[in-house]
Design a protein around this motif. Structure first.
Motif, PDB file in Angstrom:
ATOM      1  N   ARG A 156       0.865  -1.180   0.000  1.00 14.50           N
ATOM      2  CA  ARG A 156       0.000   0.000   0.000  1.00 14.50           C
ATOM      3  C   ARG A 156       0.901   1.228   0.000  1.00 14.50           C
ATOM      4  NH1 ARG A 156      -4.970  -0.838   4.149  1.00 14.50           N
ATOM      5  NH2 ARG A 156      -5.926   0.652   2.711  1.00 14.50           N
ATOM      6  N   VAL A 157       0.665   2.114  -0.963  1.00 10.99           N
ATOM      7  CA  VAL A 157       1.594   3.210  -1.240  1.00 10.99           C
ATOM      8  C   VAL A 157       0.883   4.556  -1.106  1.00 10.99           C
ATOM      9  CG1 VAL A 157       3.036   4.282  -3.029  1.00 10.99           C
ATOM     10  CG2 VAL A 157       2.991   1.783  -2.786  1.00 10.99           C
TER      11      VAL A 157
ATOM     12  N   VAL B 165       1.504   8.615  -2.004  1.00 15.86           N
ATOM     13  CA  VAL B 165       2.307   9.572  -2.769  1.00 15.86           C
ATOM     14  C   VAL B 165       1.849  10.967  -2.380  1.00 15.86           C
ATOM     15  CG1 VAL B 165       2.929  10.428  -5.066  1.00 15.86           C
ATOM     16  CG2 VAL B 165       2.584   7.969  -4.700  1.00 15.86           C
TER      17      VAL B 165
ATOM     18  N   CYS C 228       5.913   8.548 -10.102  1.00 10.92           N
ATOM     19  CA  CYS C 228       6.031   7.573  -9.013  1.00 10.92           C
ATOM     20  C   CYS C 228       4.806   6.668  -8.967  1.00 10.92           C
ATOM     21  CB  CYS C 228       6.203   8.281  -7.676  1.00 10.92           C
ATOM     22  SG  CYS C 228       7.879   8.866  -7.364  1.00 10.92           S
ATOM     23  N   ILE C 229       3.636   7.237  -9.224  1.00  8.81           N
ATOM     24  CA  ILE C 229       2.412   6.429  -9.290  1.00  8.81           C
ATOM     25  C   ILE C 229       2.526   5.394 -10.404  1.00  8.81           C
ATOM     26  CG2 ILE C 229      -0.059   6.495  -9.855  1.00  8.81           C
ATOM     27  CD1 ILE C 229      -0.129   9.254  -8.443  1.00  8.81           C
TER      28      ILE C 229
ATOM     29  N   ALA D 141       5.121   2.739  -9.366  1.00  3.28           N
ATOM     30  CA  ALA D 141       4.616   1.855  -8.314  1.00  3.28           C
ATOM     31  C   ALA D 141       3.566   0.893  -8.853  1.00  3.28           C
ATOM     32  CB  ALA D 141       4.038   2.686  -7.171  1.00  3.28           C
ATOM     33  N   ARG D 142       2.722   1.389  -9.734  1.00  6.32           N
ATOM     34  CA  ARG D 142       1.699   0.511 -10.333  1.00  6.32           C
ATOM     35  C   ARG D 142       2.364  -0.562 -11.184  1.00  6.32           C
ATOM     36  NH1 ARG D 142      -2.348  -0.281  -8.016  1.00  6.32           N
ATOM     37  NH2 ARG D 142      -3.492   1.659  -8.238  1.00  6.32           N
TER      38      ARG D 142
ATOM     39  N   ALA E 105       2.133  -2.475  -6.952  1.00  4.08           N
ATOM     40  CA  ALA E 105       1.504  -1.937  -5.745  1.00  4.08           C
ATOM     41  C   ALA E 105       0.021  -2.299  -5.723  1.00  4.08           C
ATOM     42  CB  ALA E 105       1.680  -0.422  -5.685  1.00  4.08           C
TER      43      ALA E 105
ATOM     44  N   GLU F 165      -2.371  -0.840  -3.677  1.00  2.98           N
ATOM     45  CA  GLU F 165      -3.201   0.350  -3.502  1.00  2.98           C
ATOM     46  C   GLU F 165      -2.312   1.582  -3.495  1.00  2.98           C
ATOM     47  OE1 GLU F 165      -6.463   2.382  -0.421  1.00  2.98           O
ATOM     48  OE2 GLU F 165      -5.288   0.644   0.212  1.00  2.98           O
ATOM     49  N   ILE F 166      -2.768   2.629  -4.189  1.00  7.26           N
ATOM     50  CA  ILE F 166      -2.015   3.879  -4.238  1.00  7.26           C
ATOM     51  C   ILE F 166      -2.958   5.027  -3.898  1.00  7.26           C
ATOM     52  CG2 ILE F 166      -0.637   5.446  -5.651  1.00  7.26           C
ATOM     53  CD1 ILE F 166       0.088   3.053  -7.424  1.00  7.26           C
TER      54      ILE F 166
ATOM     55  N   ALA G   7      -2.992   9.213  -3.318  1.00  9.73           N
ATOM     56  CA  ALA G   7      -2.183  10.384  -3.674  1.00  9.73           C
ATOM     57  C   ALA G   7      -2.797  11.650  -3.085  1.00  9.73           C
ATOM     58  CB  ALA G   7      -2.068  10.517  -5.187  1.00  9.73           C
TER      59      ALA G   7
ATOM     60  N   ALA H 231      -3.761   6.285  -9.608  1.00  8.16           N
ATOM     61  CA  ALA H 231      -4.049   6.392  -8.184  1.00  8.16           C
ATOM     62  C   ALA H 231      -5.439   5.827  -7.897  1.00  8.16           C
ATOM     63  CB  ALA H 231      -3.962   7.837  -7.718  1.00  8.16           C
TER      64      ALA H 231
END
Length: 343
Positions: free
Chosen positions: A170-171, A173, A183-184, A187-188, A192, A194-195, A197, A213
Motif C-alpha cells: 500500500r503506497v 504519494v 512515481c504512481i 509503483a503501479r 503496488a 493500492e495507491i 495520492a 491512483a
C-alpha cells in the motif's frame, strides 16, 4: 544555433551560439523536445535554490531528446536520423563513487544545466547538442516528447528501487506534480496493491486519478482525510514524498505502518521531523537523488508500452515562446509537464 539562457531571475533569453562538431565517441543531435523541470523553474523564478545561485549566464535544461545529425569516430549502435533520449548525467567514471557503482554520487558530475559548480555546467536547451554516445538511449517508436520524459521517469524508477519490494504494498504519494505522477506509474508497474495520492490542486489530483491512483485527496480541502489511515499504528508500507514540504512528510509519517519505507524525492529545505514516531515505528527514511542506469530502463519501459507518459505532457510550445512556456509550467492548475519544441 539558438539556446535558452538564464541571466537572472525572470531574465530568460534566446541567444545565438556556435554549432559543435562531434569528436570520437560523440554524436551531434538536433534537439527536438525539452521538458521544463522544477529546477529550471527555480532558476527562472528565483535565480537558484538554497545556496545554489546563478553566477554567470547559463543554458537551462536537462530533459531532452532529439535526432542524431552526425556521428563522431568510433560511434557504434547509433545512426543518423535516429531519435534518442539524452541522459543529462555525465559522471566521470573514475572517482571512488563511480568505481563503487554509485554513479549518481560522482564527485566530478557534469549534469546539464546545473549552477552547483562554478563555472556552471551548461544545459541542453539548445537547437544543437553534442553528447557522448553513452548518454544516448535509442528511442525508436516514441515521440520526441515521450523520449524527453526519460529523465524524470528515471528519477522515479531510482526512487522505486530505494523503496524495495512494492508488490502487494500500500503506497502513499504526497505531491502530484510530474515526479509524483511518475512515481504512481512506477509503483503501479511494480505491483503496488493500492495507491493513495495527495496534493493541493484539483487539476493535478484529477491527473493522478487518471494515471493510476486508487484514491486522491485534496489536502487543502480535506485536511483530516489521512486520519483514517493512522488507525492501528498506520496503513501504508511505502511513502513517496514528492513535495519537499514538512506538512506533507509529517502527515505521511503518521499514516505509515511500522517498518514502512519513506522515500524522500521532493527537494525543499531543512525541516523538523517527528523523530520519535520514526523511531517507535521503526520506519526507514531514505533519500533518493538522481539516477544512473534507470535512464535506459525507463526508455525501454516506454518503448515496450509498459509505462505511458503521454498523458502527462500537457503543453508543447515553440522555442520562440519559451518565456510563456516557463510561466505556464509554473501553473499547477493547468500544466503538468510543459515542453519546448526546438525543431
Amino acid at each position: 544555433m539558438k539556446s535558452l539562457v538564464i541571466h537572472a531571475p525572470r531574465d530568460l533569453r534566446i541567444e545565438d551560439g556556435p554549432d559543435e562538431t562531434p569528436g570520437p565517441g560523440e554524436v551531434q543531435i538536433a534537439i527536438a523536445a525539452g521538458g521544463i523541470c522544477g529546477s529550471d523553474l527555480h532558476y527562472y523564478q528565483h535565480g537558484g535554490f538554497g545556496t545554489v545561485r546563478i553566477k554567470e549566464p547559463m543554458i537551462l535544461g536537462h530533459e531532452v531528446s532529439g535526432h542524431i545529425t552526425a556521428l563522431g569516430a568510433d560511434v557504434t549502435g547509433l545512426r543518423v536520423g535516429q531519435l534518442v533520449a539524452v541522459s543529462p548525467s555525465r559522471p566521470c567514471g573514475s572517482c571512488k563513487y563511480c568505481q563503487e557503482g554509485t554513479h549518481n554520487h560522482c564527485l566530478n558530475m557534469r549534469f546539464y544545466g546545473s549552477a552547483m559548480p562554478f563555472p556552471h555546467i551548461q544545459g541542453a536547451f539548445r537547437q544543437v547538442l553534442v553528447a557522448n554516445q553513452r548518454q544516448c538511449a535509442p528511442a525508436d517508436g516514441l515521440t520526441a516528447g515521450e523520449a524527453a520524459m526519460a529523465e524524470p521517469l528515471a528519477v522515479c524508477l531510482h526512487g522505486a528501487r530505494q523503496a524495495g519490494e512494492l508488490l502487494g504494498k500500500r503506497v502513499l504519494v504526497t505531491g502530484c506534480g510530474p515526479i509524483g505522477l511518475l512515481c504512481i506509474l512506477a509503483a503501479r508497474r511494480a505491483g503496488a496493491a493500492e495507491i493513495v495520492a495527495t496534493d493541493l490542486t484539483d487539476f493535478t489530483l484529477k491527473m493522478a486519478a487518471e494515471n493510476g491512483a486508487d484514491r486522491v485527496i485534496n489536502a487543502q480541502k480535506e485536511p483530516d482525510a489521512l486520519k483514517s489511515y493512522e488507525a492501528d499504528k498506520g496503513t501504508f508500507d511505502v511513502l513517496f514524498e514528492c513535495t519537499g514540504a514538512a506538512p506533507a512528510l509529517i502527515g505521511g509519517i503518521a499514516a505509515m505502518r511500522p517498518r514502512g519505507v519513506i522515500v524522500q524525492l521532493g527537494l525543499g529545505g531543512d525541516m523538523t521531523l517527528p523523530v520519535q514516531a520514526i523511531t517507535a515505528k521503526e520506519l526507514r527514511l531514505c533519500g533518493s537523488f538522481r539516477f544512473h542506469e534507470e535512464f535506459f530502463t525507463g526508455v525501454e519501459l516506454m518503448r515496450k508500452g509498459l509505462i505511458n507518459v503521454k498523458p502527462l505532457i500537457t503543453q508543447t510550445l515553440d522555442l520562440a515562446d519559451a518565456v510563456k512556456a516557463f510561466e505556464l509550467a509554473s501553473d499547477r492548475t493547468q500544466a503538468m509537464k510543459a515542453q519546448i519544441a526546438f525543431a
